[in-house]
Design an enzyme around this catalytic site. Structure first.
Site, PDB file in Angstrom:
ATOM      1  N   GLY A  53       0.788  -1.232   0.000  1.00 32.24           N
ATOM      2  CA  GLY A  53       0.000   0.000   0.000  1.00 32.24           C
ATOM      3  C   GLY A  53       0.813   1.272   0.000  1.00 32.24           C
TER       4      GLY A  53
ATOM      5  N   ARG B 231       9.931   5.470  21.025  1.00 36.46           N
ATOM      6  CA  ARG B 231       8.777   5.613  20.139  1.00 36.46           C
ATOM      7  C   ARG B 231       7.493   5.803  20.942  1.00 36.46           C
ATOM      8  NH1 ARG B 231       6.448   5.497  15.322  1.00 36.46           N
ATOM      9  NH2 ARG B 231       4.415   4.468  15.310  1.00 36.46           N
TER      10      ARG B 231
ATOM     11  N   TRP C  98      -5.913  -0.105  18.191  1.00 34.31           N
ATOM     12  CA  TRP C  98      -4.907   0.948  18.329  1.00 34.31           C
ATOM     13  C   TRP C  98      -5.505   2.246  18.865  1.00 34.31           C
ATOM     14  CZ3 TRP C  98      -1.619  -0.268  13.301  1.00 34.31           C
ATOM     15  CH2 TRP C  98      -0.778  -1.346  13.591  1.00 34.31           C
TER      16      TRP C  98
ATOM     17  N   ASP D  15      -6.769  -3.570   5.682  1.00 34.14           N
ATOM     18  CA  ASP D  15      -5.614  -4.011   6.487  1.00 34.14           C
ATOM     19  C   ASP D  15      -6.013  -4.365   7.912  1.00 34.14           C
ATOM     20  OD1 ASP D  15      -3.723  -3.594   4.467  1.00 34.14           O
ATOM     21  OD2 ASP D  15      -3.514  -1.474   4.975  1.00 34.14           O
TER      22      ASP D  15
ATOM     23  N   GLU E 254      -3.780  -8.306  18.193  1.00 34.06           N
ATOM     24  CA  GLU E 254      -3.378  -7.557  19.396  1.00 34.06           C
ATOM     25  C   GLU E 254      -4.423  -7.516  20.489  1.00 34.06           C
ATOM     26  OE1 GLU E 254      -1.396  -3.859  18.976  1.00 34.06           O
ATOM     27  OE2 GLU E 254       0.021  -4.687  17.526  1.00 34.06           O
TER      28      GLU E 254
ATOM     29  N   GLU F 178       3.422 -11.505   6.509  1.00 33.29           N
ATOM     30  CA  GLU F 178       4.858 -11.447   6.740  1.00 33.29           C
ATOM     31  C   GLU F 178       5.413 -12.868   6.641  1.00 33.29           C
ATOM     32  OE1 GLU F 178       8.456 -11.885   8.838  1.00 33.29           O
ATOM     33  OE2 GLU F 178       6.648 -12.621   9.726  1.00 33.29           O
TER      34      GLU F 178
ATOM     35  N   HIS G 227      11.691  -4.033   6.591  1.00 37.35           N
ATOM     36  CA  HIS G 227      12.200  -3.302   7.754  1.00 37.35           C
ATOM     37  C   HIS G 227      13.676  -2.986   7.645  1.00 37.35           C
ATOM     38  CE1 HIS G 227       8.503  -5.332   8.884  1.00 37.35           C
ATOM     39  NE2 HIS G 227       8.272  -4.261   9.612  1.00 37.35           N
TER      40      HIS G 227
ATOM     41  N   CYS H 200       5.398  -5.851   4.005  1.00 34.95           N
ATOM     42  CA  CYS H 200       4.632  -4.780   4.649  1.00 34.95           C
ATOM     43  C   CYS H 200       4.716  -3.536   3.763  1.00 34.95           C
ATOM     44  CB  CYS H 200       5.173  -4.512   6.055  1.00 34.95           C
ATOM     45  SG  CYS H 200       4.046  -3.543   7.091  1.00 34.95           S
TER      46      CYS H 200
END
Ligand code: GLN
Ligand code: ZN
Length: 762
Positions: A438, A521, A567, A605, A611, A671, A700, A732
C-alpha cells in the site's frame, strides 16, 4: 488506608526523554547531559507523586529505554554478540537497537498492551552485577530525602518472558525458544530466585520498608506445575527476609489459581479490580489471607476514562469486609505508562464534554487522593457520570444497524472459489500476480507538505495538487516496474488509524496525549468516545484519481475495524465488539462507494488483528469470533466480482490461523521473510485455500533482497499452496523505506515472479 502508585509515564510531559535520548544517539548531547536530563525527568515524576499526596512513592520505575532490558542488564544477561562494546550505556542501547556488528535483541508485545519490551536472552554468566532498585532507592533518598518503594519485574515474570537457547531436534544447532515453553524454565527460575533473594537482602539491610515485585505473568493460564514452581520460587526469594515488606503485584487480568497464589509467602499481594470482577469474586469465595496486605488496584492504568469514585468507594467498602482497612493500600491497577501524562494540555483543545470525563496519569493520582481522603476524613466524592455524557453522542441509525447484525450471520454469500473465479476473469491477472502492501516511500518532502497543510501554512488546493503529483509518480513507477496490481501510495496518510479516525464521527484526537510504545517511540492513540459513523467518503478521491491514470487495477486501501479499535482508546459503556461493529459499518459504506466508483480490488488491512487477543485462553475464542465478524461486516455487501484483500504483518499465526481462514478474505498478504518461514510452517499444517501473498522480502531493512532469496520463499510456498492462489508482494508497506532501495527490490521481486510464472505455465 494508604495510597501508592506504580508505572507512572517515563517519557516526560513533552516527550523530553525521547528528545534527549535521540539527541544522544545522534551525538548531539554528551553522556553526562543525557544522564542529568534523565535524572531531572525521573525526579520530577517523584515530586509529582509527592505533591499529589501519594503515601508510598515508587522508585526504580524509570528507564532510559525499557524496564525489562534494565532488569536483564542488572543480572548480566548480555548476549555474547554485544560484549565487544565496552561502554555499558552504549551496550544497553545497542541491545535494544542493534549495531552494524550485532543484530538487536528481539522486541515483543508486553502482555496484551501496546508496550513492547526487549526480550532477554538467558545465557552465559548470569549474576547480580548492579542492584538497580537499591541504587534508585538511595538516589531518591539523597536527592529528595524520602524513602521509596523500589519496583522491579518479579523473577517468575522475568524468566517466563525470556528466551533460552535449546538444541534443535536432530541437529547440533541451537535456537532460541521461549523460556516458558522450554525444559530449562525451572532451572533458570531457580537461578534467578537466589539472585532476587540477594537483591532483597541488600534492600532489607538498607532499611527499605516496601518493595514491589511485578508479576503480571501470574494472571496467565498457568499449569499446576508452573503454579507449584512459582510458590517454591517465592519460598527461596523470601528466604531470611524479615522486615522488608515484599509486595507481589499483578495486573491486566485476574490472578490465576487464586486460592494458591494468594498464599505466596510474601507480605502483600496486588490485584487488579478494574479489568473485571474476577478478583473480587475470588475474594468473596476464598477470602484473603489475614496476615497479608492487599494492594487494591482500583483506578485504571489503561483506560482514559474518569473513575466513578462513588462506585469505587463501595468496592473498597466491600473489600474491607474481608480485609482490615489498615491492611488495604489503594493503587492504580495496570501501570500508568499506558496513559498520557496529563489532561492539562488538552484543555481548550478537546471538547469540554471530553475534558469532563477523561483522566490520564496525573488525574489518577488525584483520584487516589480523593478516595483516601474520603475514607480518612469523610470528604465527599464527586459525581462522575461518563455514560450519560457519552450518550449525547449516540447515533440511532448506527445503533439500529448494529442491533440487526448483533445476532446475525454476516459475510459474503457466494463461496470463495466461485468469487475468485469471477474476479480473476474480470481482472485478467497472470499467475503469481505481483503487488505491494500500500504505502510507498514517505520522503521528507511528503512529510513536510502534510505538516504544512495541517498547520495551515499551505492551502488545501496546493496540498491536494502535491498529493496528485505523488500519485502520478507512483503509478508511473509501478507501471514501469510492471507490477500487476497497483496502489496509490498512501502519501496523504501519516498514520493508518489516525487518517480514518479523523474522518469518522465519534473519534477525538489529543494534542499531546503521547504514550510510550517502545524505547523512544511514542504514539498518540485516538479516543473513541461516541457512536462511530462516516459523514463523508474517506479514500475515494485519491483512489479514483490513481485508477484514472492507469488501465491496471488499483487497490483501494482501508484500515480494518479491528485494527482501528485495537490501536485506539475506546469507550467502556458498550461491549468492545459493538464498537468494532460500528467501525465496520462505517467502513462498509466506504467499500460500497469504492465499488460504485469502479474500483475492483479493496484491501482492508488488519495488522493489529491479533493484538486484542485476551490473555486468558477461555476468553480468546469469543474475541476471535467477533473480530472475524467485524472484519466480514466491513465488506459483506460488495459484489462477488470485487476482490477483498487483507494484510497482516506479525509472525504468531499458528494459534489463530483457523480464524484468519474464517475471515474469508479473497487474498491475504502476510509477513514471511523475517520469521524465516515460521509462518510458512503454519500454512504447511493448515490447508489454506484462499488467495495468499507471501511477503517475499523484509521491508524493515534497507537491504535489497537477492532474487535467489525471493525465489526460495516462493518455491517453498508453491509446495503446499495451489499455484493459482499465490500472490507476490513485500511483507509490509514501504513507507519507511527510501526510493533508492525500493525500486531495485521490487524489480527483483517482479523478475522472480515472471520467471516462475513462465516455468509454471509450461
Ligand atoms: N497499507 C499499510 C501500508 O502499506 C499497511 C501498514 C501495516 O501493515 N502496518 O503502509
Ligand atoms: Zn504490515
Amino acid at each position: 488506608m494508604k495510597t501508592t502508585i506504580h508505572g507512572y509515564p517515563k517519557i516526560g510531559p513533552n516527550r523530553e526523554l525521547k528528545k534527549v535520548v535521540e539527541a544522544y544517539w545522534k551525538g548531539q548531547v554528551s553522556k553526562d547531559e543525557l544522564i542529568s536530563k534523565a535524572s531531572e525527568i525521573n525526579l520530577s515524576r517523584v515530586k509529582k507523586a509527592i505533591d499529589n499526596g501519594v503515601d508510598i512513592i515508587p522508585s526504580n520505575d524509570f528507564s532510559l529505554y525499557d524496564f525489562v532490558l534494565d532488569t536483564a542488564t542488572m543480572f548480566n544477561v548480555i548476549p555474547e554478540r554485544f560484549k565487544y562494546i565496552e561502554d555499558s550505556l552504549d551496550r544497553y542501547f545497542a541491545m535494544a537497537r542493534g549495531t552494524d556488528k550485532a543484530i538487536a535483541c528481539e522486541m515483543t508485545k508486553w502482555f496484551d498492551t501496546n508496550y513492547h519490551y526487549i526480550v532477554p536472552e538467558l545465557a552465559g554468566d548470569i549474576k547480580l552485577v548492579k542492584n538497580r532498585p537499591l541504587k534508585s532507592y538511595r538516589y531518591v533518598k539523597e536527592a529528595l530525602g524520602i524513602k521509596t518503594k523500589p519496583v522491579l519485574v518479579g523473577p517468575f515474570t522475568f524468566v517466563y518472558l525470556s528466551k533460552v537457547y535449546e538444541r534443535q531436534e536432530g541437529s547440533i544447532l541451537m535456537k532460541m525458544v521461549k523460556a516458558s515453553e522450554s525444559s530449562k524454565f525451572a532451572g533458570y527460575l531457580d537461578l534467578f530466585t537466589s539472585l532476587y533473594n540477594q537483591v532483597l537482602k541488600e534492600l532489607e539491610n538498607e532499611g527499605v520498608e516496601y518493595v514491589q515485585l511485578d508479576e503480571p505473568a501470574f494472571v496467565l493460564d498457568l499449569s499446576d506445575e508452573e503454579v507449584g514452581l512459582a510458590l517454591k520460587a517465592y519460598e527461596k526469594v523470601m528466604d531470611e527476609i524479615k522486615n522488608l515488606k515484599v509486595i507481589v503485584n499483578t495486573y491486566y487480568e485476574s490472578l490465576s489459581s487464586y486460592d494458591k497464589l494468594v498464599n505466596l509467602p510474601v507480605h502483600g499481594i496486588g490485584l487488579d479490580f478494574v479489568v473485571n470482577n474476577e478478583n473480587l469474586e475470588n475474594i468473596r469465595k476464598y477470602g484473603f489471607p489475614a496476615d497479608k496486605i492487599l494492594v487494591a488496584g482500583v483506578v485504571s492504568g489503561r483506560d482514559p476514562w474518569k473513575t466513578n469514585l462513588k462506585e469505587t468507594a463501595n468496592l473498597i467498602k466491600e473489600l474491607s469486609n474481608y480485609i482490615k482497612p489498615e491492611n488495604i493500600i489503594l493503587s492504580n491497577a495496570a501501570p500508568l505508562f499506558h496513559l498520557p501524562v496529563s489532561l492539562e494540555p488538552e484543555k481548550g483543545h478537546l471538547s469540554q464534554d471530553l475534558i469532563n470525563i477523561l483522566a490520564f496519569a496525573d488525574e489518577r493520582l488525584a483520584e487516589l487522593k480523593s478516595l483516601r481522603d474520603h475514607f480518612a476524613n469523610g470528604v465527599d466524592l464527586p459525581d462522575t457520570d461518563v455514560k450519560s455524557i457519552i450518550s449525547k453522542y449516540n447515533n440511532e441509525a448506527v445503533r439500529q444497524t448494529v442491533a440487526q447484525i448483533r445476532n446475525a450471520e454476516v459475510g459474503r454469500k457466494t463461496p470463495f472459489e466461485e468469487r475468485y473465479k469471477k474476479q480473476m476473469e474480470l481482472l485478467k491477472l497472470p499467475l503469481l500476480p505481483t503487488t505491494t502492501i500500500g504505502s510507498f516511500p514517505q520522503t521528507q518532502e511528503v512529510r513536510k507538505y502534510r505538516a504544512d497543510y495541517k498547520a495551515g501554512r499551505i492551502s488545501q488546493e496546493e496540498y491536494e495538487n502535491f498529493i496528485k503529483k505523488q500519485i502520478e509518480y507512483v503509478i508511473k513507477v509501478q507501471e514501469e516496474l510492471d507490477l500487476d496490481v497497483l496502489v496509490h501510495g498512501e502519501f496523504e496518510r501519516t498514520d493508518m488509524v489516525e487518517f480514518f479516525g479523523e474522518k469518522l464521527e465519534g473519534f477525538a484526537f489529543t494534542k499531546n496525549g503521547w504514550v510510550q510504545s517502545y524505547g523512544t517511540r511514542c504514539v498518540r492513540p485516538p479516543i473513541i468516545y461516541g457512536d462511530v459513523s462516516r459523514p463523508n467518503p474517506m479514500t475515494l478521491k485519491e483512489t479514483v484519481y490513481a485508477q484514472s491514470l492507469t488501465d491496471r487495477p488499483v487497490k483501494g486501501m482501508l484500515t480494518g475495524p479491528v485494527t482501528i479499535l485495537n490501536w485506539s482508546f475506546y469507550r467502556k459503556d458498550i461491549p468492545k465488539e459493538e464498537v468494532a461493529y460500528q467501525i465496520a459499518i462505517a467502513l462498509r459504506e466506504e467499500v460500497l462507494d469504492l465499488e460504485k466508483a469502479g474500483i475492483k480490488i479493496i484491501q482492508i488491512d488488519e495488522p493489529a488483528f491479533r493484538e486484542g487477543l485476551p490473555l486468558k485462553k477461555s476468553k480468546q475464542e469469543a474475541y476471535l469470533n467477533w473480530a472475524v465478524k467485524a472484519f466480514k461486516l466491513s465488506h459483506d455487501t460488495v459484489k462477488d466480482e470485487i476482490q477483498i484483500h487483507t494484510h497482516m504483518c506479525y509472525s504468531e499465526f499458528n494459534e489463530i490461523i483457523e480464524y484468519i481462514h474464517k475471515m474469508d478474505a479473497d487474498v491475504i498478504s502476510i509477513e514471511a521473510s523475517r520469521s524465516k518461514g515460521e509462518i510458512l510452517e503454519a500454512f504447511e499444517r493448515f490447508n489454506y485455500d484462499h488467495g495468499i501473498g507471501i511477503g517475499v522480502y523484509d521491508i524493515h531493512s534497507p537491504r535489497i533482497p537477492r532474487e535467489e532469496e525471493i525465489e526460495e520463499i516462493l518455491r517453498r510456498s508453491l509446495k503446499y499452496i495451489r499455484k493459482d492462489l499465490i500472490w507476490v508482494n513485500p511483507d509490509c508497506g514501504l513507507k519507511t523505506r527510501g526510493w533508492e532501495e525500493t525500486i531495485p527490490s521490487l524489480r527483483n521481486m517482479v523478475n522472480v515472479a515472471k520467471r516462475l510464472r513462465k516455468e509454471l505455465s509450461q
